[in-house]
Scaffold this motif. Structure first.
Motif, PDB file in Angstrom:
ATOM      1  N   ILE A 156       0.850  -1.195   0.000  1.00  0.00           N
ATOM      2  CA  ILE A 156       0.000   0.000   0.000  1.00  0.00           C
ATOM      3  C   ILE A 156       0.879   1.236   0.000  1.00  0.00           C
ATOM      4  N   THR A 157       0.536   2.176  -0.886  1.00  0.00           N
ATOM      5  CA  THR A 157       1.226   3.467  -0.970  1.00  0.00           C
ATOM      6  C   THR A 157       0.178   4.572  -0.841  1.00  0.00           C
ATOM      7  N   TRP A 158       0.503   5.606  -0.042  1.00  0.00           N
ATOM      8  CA  TRP A 158      -0.415   6.726   0.192  1.00  0.00           C
ATOM      9  C   TRP A 158      -0.062   7.908  -0.706  1.00  0.00           C
ATOM     10  N   TYR A 159      -1.115   8.650  -1.121  1.00  0.00           N
ATOM     11  CA  TYR A 159      -0.929   9.836  -1.970  1.00  0.00           C
ATOM     12  C   TYR A 159      -1.746  11.003  -1.414  1.00  0.00           C
ATOM     13  N   ARG A 160      -1.163  12.189  -1.549  1.00  0.00           N
ATOM     14  CA  ARG A 160      -1.886  13.436  -1.256  1.00  0.00           C
ATOM     15  C   ARG A 160      -1.790  14.317  -2.508  1.00  0.00           C
ATOM     16  N   ASN A 161      -2.960  14.599  -3.104  1.00  0.00           N
ATOM     17  CA  ASN A 161      -3.004  15.394  -4.338  1.00  0.00           C
ATOM     18  C   ASN A 161      -2.043  14.828  -5.385  1.00  0.00           C
ATOM     19  N   ASN A 162      -2.129  13.495  -5.566  1.00  0.00           N
ATOM     20  CA  ASN A 162      -1.356  12.785  -6.597  1.00  0.00           C
ATOM     21  C   ASN A 162       0.136  12.713  -6.303  1.00  0.00           C
ATOM     22  N   MET A 163       0.549  13.138  -5.127  1.00  0.00           N
ATOM     23  CA  MET A 163       1.955  13.040  -4.744  1.00  0.00           C
ATOM     24  C   MET A 163       2.109  11.960  -3.674  1.00  0.00           C
ATOM     25  N   PRO A 164       3.049  11.006  -3.866  1.00  0.00           N
ATOM     26  CA  PRO A 164       3.221   9.931  -2.883  1.00  0.00           C
ATOM     27  C   PRO A 164       3.742  10.486  -1.561  1.00  0.00           C
ATOM     28  N   LEU A 165       3.308   9.874  -0.460  1.00  0.00           N
ATOM     29  CA  LEU A 165       3.729  10.269   0.880  1.00  0.00           C
ATOM     30  C   LEU A 165       4.701   9.228   1.425  1.00  0.00           C
ATOM     31  N   GLN A 166       5.814   9.721   1.907  1.00  0.00           N
ATOM     32  CA  GLN A 166       6.829   8.852   2.479  1.00  0.00           C
ATOM     33  C   GLN A 166       6.856   9.031   3.998  1.00  0.00           C
ATOM     34  N   SER A 167       6.870   7.947   4.705  1.00  0.00           N
ATOM     35  CA  SER A 167       6.861   8.011   6.156  1.00  0.00           C
ATOM     36  C   SER A 167       8.188   8.546   6.682  1.00  0.00           C
ATOM     37  N   ASN A 168       8.099   9.581   7.559  1.00  0.00           N
ATOM     38  CA  ASN A 168       9.318  10.127   8.156  1.00  0.00           C
ATOM     39  C   ASN A 168       9.167  10.317   9.667  1.00  0.00           C
ATOM     40  N   TYR A 169       7.987   9.907  10.205  1.00  0.00           N
ATOM     41  CA  TYR A 169       7.721   9.911  11.636  1.00  0.00           C
ATOM     42  C   TYR A 169       7.616  11.307  12.240  1.00  0.00           C
ATOM     43  N   GLU A 170       7.763  12.362  11.455  1.00  0.00           N
ATOM     44  CA  GLU A 170       7.600  13.723  11.963  1.00  0.00           C
ATOM     45  C   GLU A 170       6.340  14.363  11.376  1.00  0.00           C
ATOM     46  N   GLU A 171       6.238  14.347  10.063  1.00  0.00           N
ATOM     47  CA  GLU A 171       5.059  14.908   9.420  1.00  0.00           C
ATOM     48  C   GLU A 171       4.169  13.826   8.821  1.00  0.00           C
ATOM     49  N   VAL A 172       4.739  12.700   8.465  1.00  0.00           N
ATOM     50  CA  VAL A 172       3.977  11.598   7.876  1.00  0.00           C
ATOM     51  C   VAL A 172       4.361  10.304   8.591  1.00  0.00           C
ATOM     52  N   MET A 173       3.333   9.568   8.994  1.00  0.00           N
ATOM     53  CA  MET A 173       3.600   8.290   9.642  1.00  0.00           C
ATOM     54  C   MET A 173       2.603   7.264   9.091  1.00  0.00           C
ATOM     55  N   VAL A 174       3.151   6.101   8.630  1.00  0.00           N
ATOM     56  CA  VAL A 174       2.336   5.029   8.059  1.00  0.00           C
ATOM     57  C   VAL A 174       2.538   3.779   8.907  1.00  0.00           C
ATOM     58  N   VAL A 175       1.427   3.217   9.352  1.00  0.00           N
ATOM     59  CA  VAL A 175       1.466   1.983  10.139  1.00  0.00           C
ATOM     60  C   VAL A 175       0.786   0.898   9.322  1.00  0.00           C
ATOM     61  N   LEU A 176       1.541  -0.191   9.051  1.00  0.00           N
ATOM     62  CA  LEU A 176       1.044  -1.273   8.193  1.00  0.00           C
ATOM     63  C   LEU A 176       0.768  -2.514   9.024  1.00  0.00           C
ATOM     64  N   ARG A 177      -0.369  -3.145   8.772  1.00  0.00           N
ATOM     65  CA  ARG A 177      -0.730  -4.392   9.432  1.00  0.00           C
ATOM     66  C   ARG A 177      -1.205  -5.377   8.373  1.00  0.00           C
ATOM     67  N   SER A 178      -0.850  -6.648   8.542  1.00  0.00           N
ATOM     68  CA  SER A 178      -1.282  -7.676   7.594  1.00  0.00           C
ATOM     69  C   SER A 178      -1.839  -8.866   8.354  1.00  0.00           C
ATOM     70  N   THR A 179      -2.761  -9.549   7.703  1.00  0.00           N
ATOM     71  CA  THR A 179      -3.430 -10.711   8.296  1.00  0.00           C
ATOM     72  C   THR A 179      -3.520 -11.809   7.256  1.00  0.00           C
ATOM     73  N   VAL A 180      -3.261 -13.049   7.692  1.00  0.00           N
ATOM     74  CA  VAL A 180      -3.443 -14.203   6.819  1.00  0.00           C
ATOM     75  C   VAL A 180      -4.822 -14.774   7.109  1.00  0.00           C
ATOM     76  N   GLU A 181      -5.676 -14.758   6.107  1.00  0.00           N
ATOM     77  CA  GLU A 181      -7.016 -15.274   6.280  1.00  0.00           C
ATOM     78  C   GLU A 181      -7.001 -16.809   6.309  1.00  0.00           C
ATOM     79  N   SER A 182      -8.102 -17.386   6.693  1.00  0.00           N
ATOM     80  CA  SER A 182      -8.203 -18.847   6.731  1.00  0.00           C
ATOM     81  C   SER A 182      -8.035 -19.460   5.352  1.00  0.00           C
ATOM     82  N   SER A 183      -8.279 -18.674   4.342  1.00  0.00           N
ATOM     83  CA  SER A 183      -8.106 -19.151   2.967  1.00  0.00           C
ATOM     84  C   SER A 183      -6.648 -19.150   2.545  1.00  0.00           C
TER      85      SER A 183
END
Length: 593
Positions: free
Chosen positions: A178-205
């Protein structure tokens, strides 16, 4: 190095060389990987060369699980066998006998658990053994990415990133990115102004579901920003991307300035208007409270709007729009001046009424106090007679008498006007307005109505008389707006007569005569005509009887008889040809005087 060690090394090299030479006679070539979508059919090709020919080759297929090999198929020149009891027993087949130097392993209905390493092992009768390996990769396209923005507003400059949205991508394989965009510009996580937290799950399938939270340090300009996420995932031989819908956020920021204006009425304000004042700041912070201050009085508003009904000049002055931040108690304000224009009632001098003699001159003034420039127009009988604050009547005649109205208007504001009136009386003897017809014919016994229009000042006295000296009683008398007195009488016509309307005041008299000619009634004439016609009919009947001898003989004496006498007094005058004597004969021939 000892001689014994050197000898051992030489023996090892000789054995290795002999082994390499034996294996080099069979060669196997396979692809590193084969990629398919789940549910499709996979084909893994094993190409080999051998000096033993077709009949001298033994082929086996394995898959690797847990570091161990599991055979699923083998064949030689006499048989082809699918091993029983494996996960692939019912889903695989092998095409080719090896005559062309290759065989193909076909796996139907590929599932995620089939993502394994497959081994093709080829053994020659005399040439040795060789094997090749291919990894089977399975792919599943994930669901469309779903973005969920936060519902509550976010205050700017909080000092740390605030969560604004979550992106979810479900049921993909391998795991999507997953990549985030603001007004068509990609956002990079830097922990000061932008922070992205990713979580994943394996389904039963066995599929992957991924969630990503985006947090940013919100700025004022983010109120118009559009945020979205992009899912990147792998498919056979390529990489694909899918974008979510846009989301926006509610950004709260304090006001740095305020503004106030008059929404209605547009243009200049006059007394009696309802004024709608608006007070707004350039921020939207919920803790901002707005009010309007006038003459040190706080006036609370409804939805940033204040309505002043039926304003007067006393409502003029300075109004201040105040914005108070209830969190910090910071206050900003802006003032404006409100002017309520006025126009007082018109003052006419002389007041109410004025009297002047004929030939005299009269000057009238009309003024109204106003906050703006005014214009004055004079009217008489609905017609404009002059412009300006002063009206001058020179060499006055009776026509100058009447009601004058001055209308004072303010050209800058539509509908702003006032007016005043003056009644002008010109002293003059009575003047009777001559009617169109003074010769009147009326039937006997009918009632005639007469009216007389008189003007003059002071108001004349009106009397009615007739040519035979009678004084007629006035039926009604009324004044008109034009200063004309209307007097009316009525009476029964018995003969030809003349009626006089007499008007007088202290300055003179005037009169007018109405000549009334009596005429017979149409009913009397009709009766007379009918009587004449009846007499004519009767005469004709008598003459007819006379000719028939029914009344008198030529001798002059003829009895009149009837079969039955009823003693009716029927009398016939008989006249002899020889005598002047007239005889009346009864029914029985008796003489009647």
């Amino acid at each position: 190095m000892a001689v014994r060690d050197i000898g051992a090394l030489l023996v090892g090299l000789l054995v290795l060389f002999h082994t390499w030479g034996a294996w080099a006679l069979v060669e196997v070539n396979m692809e590193d990987r084969v990629e398919v979508f789940r549910g499709e059919t996979a084909q893994i090709t094993c190409m080999f060369t051998s000096d033993d020919g077709i009949g001298g080759v033994f082929i086996q297929w394995f898959y690797v699980t847990g570091g161990e090999r599991q055979r699923i198929y083998y064949q030689d020149s006499t048989m082809k066998v699918v091993d029983r009891g494996t996960r692939f027993t019912d889903r695989i087949s092998v095409n080719g006998t090896g005559a062309t130097g290759g065989v193909v392993l076909t796996i139907m209905d590929v599932q995620l658990k089939d993502e394994l390493e497959f081994i093709c092992l080829v053994r020659g009768l005399t040439d040795g053994v060789a094997e090749g390996r291919t990894k089977l990769k399975v792919f599943v396209i994930p669901d469309h990415p779903i973005i969920e923005g936060v519902q509550e507003g976010i205050l700017i400059d909080q000092g740390s990133p605030s969560k604004i949205a979550t992106c979810k991508v479900k049921n993909g394989y391998p795991k999507p990115n997953i990549t985030w965009y603001r007004n068509n510009m990609p956002l990079q996580s830097n922990y000061e102004e932008v922070m992205v937290v990713l979580r994943s799950t394996v389904e039963s399938s066995g599929l992957f579901s991924v969630e990503s939270d985006l947090s940013i340090t919100v700025k004022k300009e983010d109120k118009d920003a559009k945020f979205y996420c992009e899912a990147t995932y792998f498919v056979p031989a390529e990489t694909r991307m899918t974008e979510s819908n846009f989301t926006t956020i509610t950004v709260y920021y304090p006001s740095t300035e305020v503004n106030m204006w008059v929404e209605s009425p547009k243009g200049k304000i006059k007394e009696g208007d309802s004024i709608e004042l608006h007070c707004y700041g350039n921020g939207n912070k919920p803790s901002s409270a707005f009010s309007i201050r006038h003459k040190e009085v706080e006036m609370q508003m409804d939805s940033n709007m204040l309505v002043l009904n039926n304003v007067t000049r006393l409502d003029s002055g300075e109004y201040t729009c105040v914005c108070l931040d209830t969190d910090t108690f910071d206050e900003i304000s802006k003032a404006m001046t409100l002017s309520v224009n006025y126009l007082d009632a018109a003052v006419v001098l002389p007041k109410d009424s004025a009297e002047l003699a004929q030939g005299a001159e009269l000057t009238v003034t009309c003024n109204a106090l106003s906050s703006l420039e005014t214009q004055t127009t004079w009217f008489k009988d609905g017609q404009q007679v002059s412009k300006g604050h002063t009206l001058t009547l020179k060499d006055a005649t009776f026509n100058a008498a009447g009601t004058y109205m001055c209308v004072v208007t303010v050209p800058e504001i539509d509908g702003m006007e006032t007016s005043g009136t003056l009644h002008v009386y010109v002293q003059s003897p009575p003047e009777i307005i001559r009617p169109d017809n003074t010769e009147i014919e009326e039937s006997l016994e009918n009632t005639v109505d007469l009216s007389c229009h008189v003007r003059g000042f002071p108001t004349p006295s009106v009397t009615w008389t007739t040519s035979d000296g009678k004084v007629l009683k006035t039926v009604s008398q009324q004044d008109t707006k034009e200063g004309v007195l209307i007097s009316m009488v009525n009476f029964k016509v018995t003969s030809d007569i003349t009626a006089f309307c007499n008007a007088s005041n202290e300055y003179g008299t005037d009169s007018v005569a109405f000549n009334i000619k009596a005429k017979s009634s149409g009913v009397i004439i009709a009766v007379i005509i009918i009587c004449i016609l009846l007499l004519a009919v009767l005469g004709s009947v008598l003459y007819f009887l006379y000719k028939k001898g029914k009344i008198c003989g030529r001798s002059g004496k003829q009895d009149l008889t009837k079969e039955k006498s009823n003693k009716d007094n029927i009398v016939v005058e008989m006249k002899s040809d020889n005598t002047e004597e007239a005889v009346l004969l009864g029914v029985n021939g008796e003489k009647q005087p």
